[in-house]
Enzyme design. Structure first.
Site, PDB file in Angstrom:
ATOM      1  N   SER A  46      60.190  31.557  55.041  1.00  0.00           N
ATOM      2  CA  SER A  46      61.486  31.408  55.714  1.00  0.00           C
ATOM      3  C   SER A  46      62.646  31.618  54.748  1.00  0.00           C
ATOM      4  CB  SER A  46      61.591  30.014  56.353  1.00  0.00           C
ATOM      5  OG  SER A  46      61.494  29.005  55.370  1.00  0.00           O
ATOM      6  N   ASN A  81      60.360  17.308  54.570  1.00  0.00           N
ATOM      7  CA  ASN A  81      60.671  17.038  55.978  1.00  0.00           C
ATOM      8  C   ASN A  81      62.036  16.363  56.150  1.00  0.00           C
ATOM      9  OD1 ASN A  81      58.172  18.110  56.312  1.00  0.00           O
ATOM     10  ND2 ASN A  81      57.145  16.158  56.782  1.00  0.00           N
ATOM     11  N   THR A  88      89.516  32.571  95.792  1.00  0.00           N
ATOM     12  CA  THR A  88      88.283  31.786  95.914  1.00  0.00           C
ATOM     13  C   THR A  88      87.303  32.752  96.555  1.00  0.00           C
ATOM     14  OG1 THR A  88      88.802  30.945  98.101  1.00  0.00           O
ATOM     15  CG2 THR A  88      89.563  29.608  96.254  1.00  0.00           C
ATOM     16  N   HIS A  89      86.033  32.619  96.227  1.00  0.00           N
ATOM     17  CA  HIS A  89      85.012  33.584  96.693  1.00  0.00           C
ATOM     18  C   HIS A  89      85.389  35.006  96.283  1.00  0.00           C
ATOM     19  CE1 HIS A  89      83.509  30.356  99.394  1.00  0.00           C
ATOM     20  NE2 HIS A  89      84.801  30.071  99.456  1.00  0.00           N
ATOM     21  N   SER A  91      84.721  57.622  76.625  1.00  0.00           N
ATOM     22  CA  SER A  91      83.403  58.090  77.062  1.00  0.00           C
ATOM     23  C   SER A  91      83.138  59.447  76.432  1.00  0.00           C
ATOM     24  CB  SER A  91      83.382  58.204  78.580  1.00  0.00           C
ATOM     25  OG  SER A  91      82.375  59.103  78.983  1.00  0.00           O
ATOM     26  N   LYS A 129      88.119  58.224  80.601  1.00  0.00           N
ATOM     27  CA  LYS A 129      87.666  56.842  80.536  1.00  0.00           C
ATOM     28  C   LYS A 129      88.318  56.023  79.427  1.00  0.00           C
ATOM     29  CE  LYS A 129      84.789  54.944  82.564  1.00  0.00           C
ATOM     30  NZ  LYS A 129      83.332  55.071  82.601  1.00  0.00           N
ATOM     31  N   ASN A 179      87.197  52.274  78.247  1.00  0.00           N
ATOM     32  CA  ASN A 179      86.203  51.260  78.586  1.00  0.00           C
ATOM     33  C   ASN A 179      86.454  49.918  77.896  1.00  0.00           C
ATOM     34  OD1 ASN A 179      84.841  53.125  80.181  1.00  0.00           O
ATOM     35  ND2 ASN A 179      83.610  53.839  78.450  1.00  0.00           N
ATOM     36  N   GLU A 184      82.885  43.616  77.632  1.00  0.00           N
ATOM     37  CA  GLU A 184      81.513  43.771  78.154  1.00  0.00           C
ATOM     38  C   GLU A 184      80.478  43.227  77.168  1.00  0.00           C
ATOM     39  OE1 GLU A 184      80.957  47.824  80.349  1.00  0.00           O
ATOM     40  OE2 GLU A 184      82.512  48.051  78.857  1.00  0.00           O
ATOM     41  N   TYR A 226      57.011  15.505  61.999  1.00  0.00           N
ATOM     42  CA  TYR A 226      57.337  16.900  61.699  1.00  0.00           C
ATOM     43  C   TYR A 226      56.177  17.823  62.040  1.00  0.00           C
ATOM     44  CZ  TYR A 226      58.362  21.217  59.246  1.00  0.00           C
ATOM     45  OH  TYR A 226      58.571  22.543  58.952  1.00  0.00           O
ATOM     46  N   GLN A 244      60.327  24.911  62.104  1.00  0.00           N
ATOM     47  CA  GLN A 244      60.973  25.903  61.243  1.00  0.00           C
ATOM     48  C   GLN A 244      61.621  27.003  62.093  1.00  0.00           C
ATOM     49  OE1 GLN A 244      59.131  27.082  57.419  1.00  0.00           O
ATOM     50  NE2 GLN A 244      58.995  29.138  58.281  1.00  0.00           N
ATOM     51  N   LYS A 265      65.850  27.662  62.977  1.00  0.00           N
ATOM     52  CA  LYS A 265      66.990  28.192  62.228  1.00  0.00           C
ATOM     53  C   LYS A 265      67.463  29.576  62.638  1.00  0.00           C
ATOM     54  CE  LYS A 265      65.572  25.237  58.646  1.00  0.00           C
ATOM     55  NZ  LYS A 265      64.230  25.095  59.278  1.00  0.00           N
TER      56      LYS A 265
HETATM   57  N1  ARG Z   1      60.736  25.398  55.751  1.00  0.00           N
HETATM   58  C1  ARG Z   1      60.342  24.213  56.452  1.00  0.00           C
HETATM   59  C2  ARG Z   1      61.207  24.092  57.716  1.00  0.00           C
HETATM   60  O1  ARG Z   1      62.146  24.778  57.846  1.00  0.00           O
HETATM   61  C3  ARG Z   1      60.546  23.045  55.595  1.00  0.00           C
HETATM   62  C4  ARG Z   1      59.666  21.890  55.827  1.00  0.00           C
HETATM   63  C5  ARG Z   1      58.261  22.129  55.493  1.00  0.00           C
HETATM   64  N2  ARG Z   1      57.549  20.940  55.393  1.00  0.00           N
HETATM   65  C6  ARG Z   1      56.248  20.961  55.222  1.00  0.00           C
HETATM   66  N3  ARG Z   1      55.688  19.829  55.076  1.00  0.00           N
HETATM   67  N4  ARG Z   1      55.573  22.064  55.236  1.00  0.00           N
HETATM   68  O2  ARG Z   1      60.916  23.341  58.622  1.00  0.00           O
END
Ligand code: ARG
Length: 485
Positions: free
Chosen positions: A46, A133, A178-179, A300, A306, A308, A313, A340, A345, A348
């Site tokens: 990650s 964690n 309205t509508h 366009s 055109k 646009n 949009e 956890y 993960q 994100k």
């Molecule tokens: N990269 C992990 C996450 O975003 C971090 C936590 C990982 N913890 C573990 N015990 N493997 O959640």
């Protein structure tokens, strides 16, 4: 002889020692005789996106190191060395000199590993009394707060843009619908201030969410809390959070905060999308209420005439991906047992995508609004279609003592008569009107003009000029307060 660790595709897992030499994961490698397969390293990686949180990870780690020192869990010298080393890592990342390693999984282990290189064995003490964690929980919370604060700023810009334009169009009227059918005339200011109300709510909602995000999970460790005499409140205060977790298992597995943020993001995008829809419709020549500026429209490749509304949009379209991030995170969390789980993960990337979408959509829309040309003549003309003053007709009869339901019926008859003759209500003669209701006098013609209809609506929040002035003043106060003025 076939190695039992051979993979079906012939991919080999590297012996632990070899992996360690390649910079593989020393943080948890103790119990393994070999490192993970290359495909696993790649799959679980990650760091290529969570490195965006390096500032927050280092901020949290410095607070943690300081706490460890104050509590006597490590010596003051060791704490100082960790804090200094983390400062150096921060500089290296900022200057683009930091070497990110996929084998180190994530932002947290990349930073810790470099810290150990810089300060030596003391670096290995940073992770005392914490787990990744609770570490990732705090880091991500800090990151989410930073991002949603940016959205708040965007919402404020929208309020300011809308307020500025509304102030200039207090006397311009258009058909309110309205509508999506012409209903009653409203001022353009009133119409725009409706959107300002939405973005003000968004701003305030995000503020409330920030309160709940700003709770530190550090000290919960892996899931069960820690035996060390930690001071989680010190860390929370140090990073600017208002409180600490109350239950260690909830602390490390709670992702409500990112869901709330994604919900707030979805509402912002929904509000933008509605506004975009109006701009798209209004810029269609059949309406012609709005002219798009050259620098915010596209042409366009085949139809030379055109112009646009691509910005509107695309913003409307991007709403979909933000909803998608909210939905996928809801599904990720569904059914996860305590505490956890690595599934988390997945929190994100969707958030990061949503966050840049919200920020860029808000800022481009706030800027584009200021460049729109409102064709107020076309708006005024449109009021003449659709009997927008039929309610005034009924209200007039009510003022003469007719119960509203009867007045409504009589106004309907007048509309039908005017429609048959292809004229406006105000063009019917007094004799015609008297044939509908004998109480009607000449003064009805003072009630029917569209401007009069707007001017009479000064009940709280209405489209009347006094009400609109009050709304503008209220919006100004909000903007000033929010800017800390
Ligand atoms: N990269 C992990 C996450 O975003 C971090 C936590 C990982 N913890 C573990 N015990 N493997 O959640």
């Amino acid at each position: 002889m076939k190695d039992s660790r051979d993979f079906p595709d012939g991919e080999k897992s590297a012996p632990a020692g070899q992996n360690a030499r390649q910079g593989a994961n020393k943080a948890w490698g103790g119990r393994f005789s070999s490192g993970p397969a290359a495909s696993v390293v790649e799959f679980t990686d990650s760091q290529h996106y969570d490195r965006a949180m390096y500032e927050e990870d280092i901020k949290a780690s410095r607070a943690h190191a300081e706490m460890l020192g104050r509590q006597g869990i490590i010596t003051a010298d060791e704490a100082a060395s960790l804090i200094g080393g983390l400062g150096q890592v921060l500089e290296e990342i900022r200057q683009g000199k930091f070497e990110w390693k996929q084998s180190l999984e994530d932002v947290h282990m990349n930073i810790e590993s470099r810290l150990i290189e810089i300060v030596g064995d003391t670096g290995k003490k940073l992770h005392t009394a914490r787990s990744r964690n609770d570490q990732v929980g705090l880091t991500f919370r800090l990151f989410v707060v930073k991002n949603v604060t940016e959205w708040q700023d965007g919402c404020l810009q929208m309020c300011k843009s809308l307020g500025r334009i509304a102030a200039n169009h207090q006397n311009d009227i258009l058909p309110g619908c309205t509508h999506f059918q012409p209903a009653q005339p409203v001022s353009l200011a009133q119409h725009l201030l409706a959107y300002a109300s939405m973005f003000r709510r968004d701003y305030e909602r995000i503020g409330e969410i920030i309160e709940r995000i700003s709770v530190s999970p550090l000290g919960a460790a892996a899931l069960a809390g820690t035996t060390y005499p930690v001071d989680p409140r010190f860390v929370a205060e140090k990073v600017g959070f208002r409180d600490i977790y109350s239950n260690s298992m909830d602390a490390v597995s709670d992702r409500d905060f990112v869901l709330e943020a994604l919900f707030a993001a979805s509402l912002v995008m929904m509000h933008l999308s509605r506004l975009c829809e109006e701009i798209i419709i209004w810029s269609n020549p059949a309406f012609g209420f709005v002219g798009l500026p050259d620098d915010y429209s596209t042409g366009s490749s085949i139809m030379p005439q055109k112009r646009n509304p691509d910005v509107a949009e695309l913003t409307r379209g991007k709403c979909g991906r933000v909803y998608g991030s909210l939905m996928s995170m809801l599904v990720v969390m569904k059914g996860l047992p305590l505490a956890y789980n690595r599934d988390m993960q997945e929190d994100k990337e969707g958030f990061m995508d949503a966050s840049s979408t919200v920020s860029s959509s808000l800022s481009i829309m706030a800027a584009m609004l200021g460049h729109l040309h409102f064709n107020t003549q076309k708006m005024r003309q449109a009021c003449g279609q659709g009997f927008l003053n039929a309610t005034e007709f009924a209200d007039y009869l009510v003022s003469k003592g007719i119960p509203f339901r009867e007045a409504h019926h009589a106004a309907g008859k007048a509309v039908s008569m005017a429609e048959k003759r292809g004229v406006d209500l105000e063009s019917l003669s007094l004799d015609d009107l008297k044939s509908i209701s004998p109480v009607i006098e000449d003064d009805i013609y003072r009630w029917l003009p569209y401007e009069a209809a707007v001017q009479r609506r000064n009940a709280p929040g209405g489209t009347g000029p006094e009400s609109v002035k009050a709304q503008l003043a209220e919006l100004d106060k909000f903007v000033l307060r929010s800017q800390g003025g």
